[in-house]
Design a protein around this motif. Sequence first.
Motif: not given
Length: 463
Positions: A100-110, A184-200
């Motif tokens: 939920p943390l990673v998904v919510a972070f991505a949704l903030i920007w989209m 890549i836009g705000w939504a792309g940023m949110g998804i990209g950073l969210g994927v990186v954070c999930l991996g870590l």
Amino acid sequence: MSGALSAWRDRRLTGAPSRRITLAFGASSFPIQLMAQTFAAFVVYFYVEHLGVPAAWVAGAMVAHGILSAVLNPALGAVSDRARTRWGRRVPWIVIGTGPLVVAFALIWMPPSLPPVGALVWFLAVVAVYDAAGVAVVLNISALFPEIFRTTGERAKGNTPRQIFGLIGMILGTAGAPLLYGTIGWAGMGIGLGVVCLGLYLWSFTGMIERVPSEVAATAPALGWRDQLRYTLANRAFLTYVIGSLLVQSSTSIVLATVPFYVKYGLGQQDVADTAVLAAIFAAALPALAGWSWVVRRTSPRTALLWSMAAYTVASLAYLLPSSLPGAVAVGLALGIGVAGILQLLEVALSQIIDDDERRTGLRREGTYYGVNGFVVKGSVIVQAIVVAAVLTASGYDASLHTEPSSVVTGVRLLMAVFPAIGAALAFVSFWFYPLRERDVPVPRANDDSLGDETSEEEPSAV
């Protein structure tokens, strides 16, 4: 599959953590700081500038966000301390909250295409999930630190990679995010950073291993919420610690908030110079973390904290002197040494307080201590806002003026140098009264006869 889950569930740590555990656990600080810094630096700009939400509305939403996060810290900390599951007290919260943390972070920007009122409602709803999941994850990761690392030596070594990962996350959260949303836009940023954070986070799960609780802690009845808070706030060591922590973190917040004004009015430079001033602080802090680790292992948390506060105070005052960018960069390098002390030593000292509390009560109450600490230090944002606004106003600063009066230069230099130095000096006084003078608090550990053994590995143990 069920056998693997059972083995992962029943694993328990004995002896000192291995390097693999230390590195994996430390990696959790990267996504924590990456998300926190990206949110803090760009969320207001995104919702005001790009979505057209009135600034006053967003300011009110940010206040609500701060209040919710502050209140959740002690509440979830007390709940975590009282938890009794086969998976442990902390790990279930971390595992359940990460998604939920990673998904919510991505949704903030989209957000969907909405009018300003709808965008504000979206912000409030998504950030509420982000806050609840974030506190559950971050607080319980923090609460694991003094459990995994049990001595000052272990904690100093274990906290070094953790803070290095955190600093890298902070840098990328402030410097990397603009490159992403610009391409890549705000939504792309949110998804990209969210994927990186999930991996870590997934990697860091391998380093999150709880210990078998002591016999007293395992059988003692859990304290009620009122008693939890009463015992915590009556702890003299914790009070001196949390007051000093609030003061020095407020000082750091004031410095970071003042840098753009200092660069423009104090140095007469363009905005791009902000990066050089901030980079100097971070560049010095990274190697200095190992230095403070060495200091605290050979002295004590109290002594090391006093030295770091002295270094921070002197370096802060030096910001009165530069009139050019190279001079400000040099001072930033000196300040970074003190900042590294803050990052390295505050965690070690709070862990020592928790050990002392266990010695006196027989209970491990990391969640409550980290929760109350999180609640108090949220006040640093308030202190920063009040001090910066008051000094700029008193100096005659007016954003609508083409040329600011010369008094603004004086006000900005006071904000960059004098007020942070005062805060650090007061923190020095608070830490002076910190009553735990020894390096380690002796705490008996059940089922663990290798205290201080730097080479032992974890062994699975069913509970």
